[in-house]
Design an enzyme around this catalytic site. Sequence first.
Site, PDB file in Angstrom:
ATOM      1  N   LYS A  61       0.411  -1.418   0.182  1.00 47.43           N
ATOM      2  CA  LYS A  61      -0.090  -0.001  -0.347  1.00 47.43           C
ATOM      3  C   LYS A  61       0.776   1.332   0.131  1.00 47.43           C
ATOM      4  CE  LYS A  61      -4.623   0.730  -0.290  1.00 47.43           C
ATOM      5  NZ  LYS A  61      -5.256   0.353  -0.142  1.00 47.43           N
TER       6      LYS A  61
HETATM    7  P1  NAD Z   1     -13.076   7.362  -2.845  1.00 48.13           P
HETATM    8  O1  NAD Z   1     -12.119   8.264  -2.548  1.00 48.13           O
HETATM    9  O2  NAD Z   1     -13.545   7.350  -3.715  1.00 48.13           O
HETATM   10  O3  NAD Z   1     -14.213   7.940  -1.773  1.00 48.13           O
HETATM   11  C1  NAD Z   1     -13.947   7.761  -0.763  1.00 48.13           C
HETATM   12  C2  NAD Z   1     -15.249   8.226   0.095  1.00 48.13           C
HETATM   13  O4  NAD Z   1     -15.452   8.777   1.531  1.00 48.13           O
HETATM   14  C3  NAD Z   1     -15.800   9.899  -0.841  1.00 48.13           C
HETATM   15  O5  NAD Z   1     -17.336   9.792  -0.959  1.00 48.13           O
HETATM   16  C4  NAD Z   1     -15.455  10.796   0.600  1.00 48.13           C
HETATM   17  O6  NAD Z   1     -15.989  11.918   0.972  1.00 48.13           O
HETATM   18  C5  NAD Z   1     -16.178   9.691   2.025  1.00 48.13           C
HETATM   19  N1  NAD Z   1     -15.198   9.941   3.433  1.00 48.13           N
HETATM   20  C6  NAD Z   1     -14.011  10.908   3.461  1.00 48.13           C
HETATM   21  N2  NAD Z   1     -14.003  10.272   4.813  1.00 48.13           N
HETATM   22  C7  NAD Z   1     -15.419  10.641   4.903  1.00 48.13           C
HETATM   23  C8  NAD Z   1     -16.018  10.254   6.626  1.00 48.13           C
HETATM   24  N3  NAD Z   1     -15.320  10.770   7.951  1.00 48.13           N
HETATM   25  N4  NAD Z   1     -16.941   9.490   6.622  1.00 48.13           N
HETATM   26  C9  NAD Z   1     -17.824   9.456   5.646  1.00 48.13           C
HETATM   27  N5  NAD Z   1     -17.248   9.267   4.168  1.00 48.13           N
HETATM   28  C10 NAD Z   1     -16.979   9.905   4.113  1.00 48.13           C
HETATM   29  O7  NAD Z   1     -12.381   6.566  -2.166  1.00 48.13           O
HETATM   30  P2  NAD Z   1     -12.866   4.815  -2.528  1.00 48.13           P
HETATM   31  O8  NAD Z   1     -12.167   4.074  -3.459  1.00 48.13           O
HETATM   32  O9  NAD Z   1     -14.569   4.055  -2.902  1.00 48.13           O
HETATM   33  O10 NAD Z   1     -11.712   4.067  -1.069  1.00 48.13           O
HETATM   34  C11 NAD Z   1     -13.294   4.192  -0.353  1.00 48.13           C
HETATM   35  C12 NAD Z   1     -13.245   2.674   1.340  1.00 48.13           C
HETATM   36  O11 NAD Z   1     -12.869   1.876  -0.234  1.00 48.13           O
HETATM   37  C13 NAD Z   1     -11.380   2.888   1.301  1.00 48.13           C
HETATM   38  O12 NAD Z   1     -11.481   2.044   2.908  1.00 48.13           O
HETATM   39  C14 NAD Z   1     -10.612   1.831   0.081  1.00 48.13           C
HETATM   40  O13 NAD Z   1      -9.392   0.831   0.876  1.00 48.13           O
HETATM   41  C15 NAD Z   1     -11.606   0.797   0.074  1.00 48.13           C
HETATM   42  N6  NAD Z   1     -11.326   0.355  -1.439  1.00 48.13           N
HETATM   43  C16 NAD Z   1     -11.139   0.931  -2.158  1.00 48.13           C
HETATM   44  C17 NAD Z   1     -10.847  -0.219  -3.580  1.00 48.13           C
HETATM   45  C18 NAD Z   1     -10.910   0.453  -5.102  1.00 48.13           C
HETATM   46  O14 NAD Z   1     -11.102  -0.205  -5.810  1.00 48.13           O
HETATM   47  N7  NAD Z   1     -10.805   2.115  -4.766  1.00 48.13           N
HETATM   48  C19 NAD Z   1     -10.814  -1.442  -3.053  1.00 48.13           C
HETATM   49  C20 NAD Z   1     -11.241  -2.090  -1.880  1.00 48.13           C
HETATM   50  C21 NAD Z   1     -10.955  -0.874  -0.964  1.00 48.13           C
END
Ligand code: NAD
Length: 424
Positions: free
Chosen positions: A114
């Site tokens: 990561k």
């Molecule tokens: P992203 O940046 O696209 O979206 C993040 C979202 O979370 C945004 O809408 C933001 O406003 C919101 N957010 C931030 N702080 C917040 C809070 N305190 N309370 C509520 N909402 C809040 O990110 P993503 O890629 O969707 O990732 C989200 C989660 O999914 C993370 O934990 C990430 O590690 C996990 N994840 C993502 C992927 C991927 O392919 N993008 C894969 C596996 C896991």
Amino acid sequence: MSVVLEKKATPIRNPFEVAQRQFDIAADALQLEEGIRIKLRVPRRCLTVSVPFELDDGSWRVVQGHRVQHDVSRGPAKGGIRFHPQVTLDEVKALAAWMTWKCGVVNLPYGGAKGGIEVDPKALSMHELERMTRRYTNEIAIIIGPEKDIPAPDVYTDAQVMAWIMDTFTMRQGFASPGVVTGKPISLGGSLGRREATARGCTCAIEEACKHLGLQLQGMTVAIQGYGNAGSIAHDLLHARGAKVVAVSDSRGGIHSARGLDPKAVQAHKQNAGSVVGAPGTDRISNDELLELKVDILIPAALENQITEENAPRIRPKILAEAANGPTTPDADPILHENGVFLIPDILANAGGVTVSYFEWVQDLANYFWTEDEVNQKLETIMRRSFADVVSIAEKNHVHNRTAAYMLGIGRVAEATRLRGLYG
Ligand code: NAD
């Protein structure tokens, strides 16, 4: 008569301590030998770099970045890059370890990694973001590469950021190297279906959970915390399957409508207003209230430590599908379990992202690209098989689903480690 007061242990919130605690529970259940245990508890390599870059006004700024490779026993390291002001080395270490176990759960030939930069990307212009991304890439270029370590998007990074990383790495090499990152734009060697993959995998796991529990997804109520890549696309996919998403949120707060939220309308509002908050016909709720809503399915899709021993007694969905990494602390787990919440743990629920990242990398290395249907079908096969594997371990060993998923992932990595032995 002396009264012995039971001293309450301090709840664990440091993400790396959380990851180690989860590891220990599964290692005990697996009766893992001491040598393997002490090796797998810690990351293999941590690189912290200073990232100097020029702001638009000509001044210079330096931020801190990290890239952690937790384990590479089963293949190159794989994992996203996060841009967030609260990034710490311990958070990146935890996220890297979770990637190792996740790749083990879905049986991909990868180890876990990561990356992160301690920065608020919303406070930077596009040009500043590009200069910072390119300099960070240059600083970590000594340890990444298609055969070594392959980054991808995570919180507040996207396909454009991956394009800059690919270009910077490519310019250093002198030849195109699309396999250095996944989650790229399609026109640069990205995969069809990658953008939707995390949410699609999560939706598929929820469908399997419904079948397992004898429930009908159609008509079930859903709340989603976080409205980015994972959360907003989960809204689309669940809505399309007839589920009723009644609440969603982002970093500015949440919205609720008992009648259900139309994904197109909420996404259009977020596009224009920068947040889901204020979408027409909705009531405002806080992120904390969203978690405690009476819904059938709860999907945390934002950050770590959202469900703790404090709010867990009031969180009682039928299914908790962890699209986010590390949203639930180890102290909350037994409370949820006791209350009958069916958990789809993060290293299973969000594994669709890394699975299609793997497909993207395979397509890049072969220079041969698949249709979206092929991608989605292969993804669903892996998700359904992995769900069945986890549930069967849980039932056989009388453990809850998180420990079962860890046992599956850690078991595979431990076997590879045992066979390879210690070098030196
Ligand atoms: P992203 O940046 O696209 O979206 C993040 C979202 O979370 C945004 O809408 C933001 O406003 C919101 N957010 C931030 N702080 C917040 C809070 N305190 N309370 C509520 N909402 C809040 O990110 P993503 O890629 O969707 O990732 C989200 C989660 O999914 C993370 O934990 C990430 O590690 C996990 N994840 C993502 C992927 C991927 O392919 N993008 C894969 C596996 C896991």
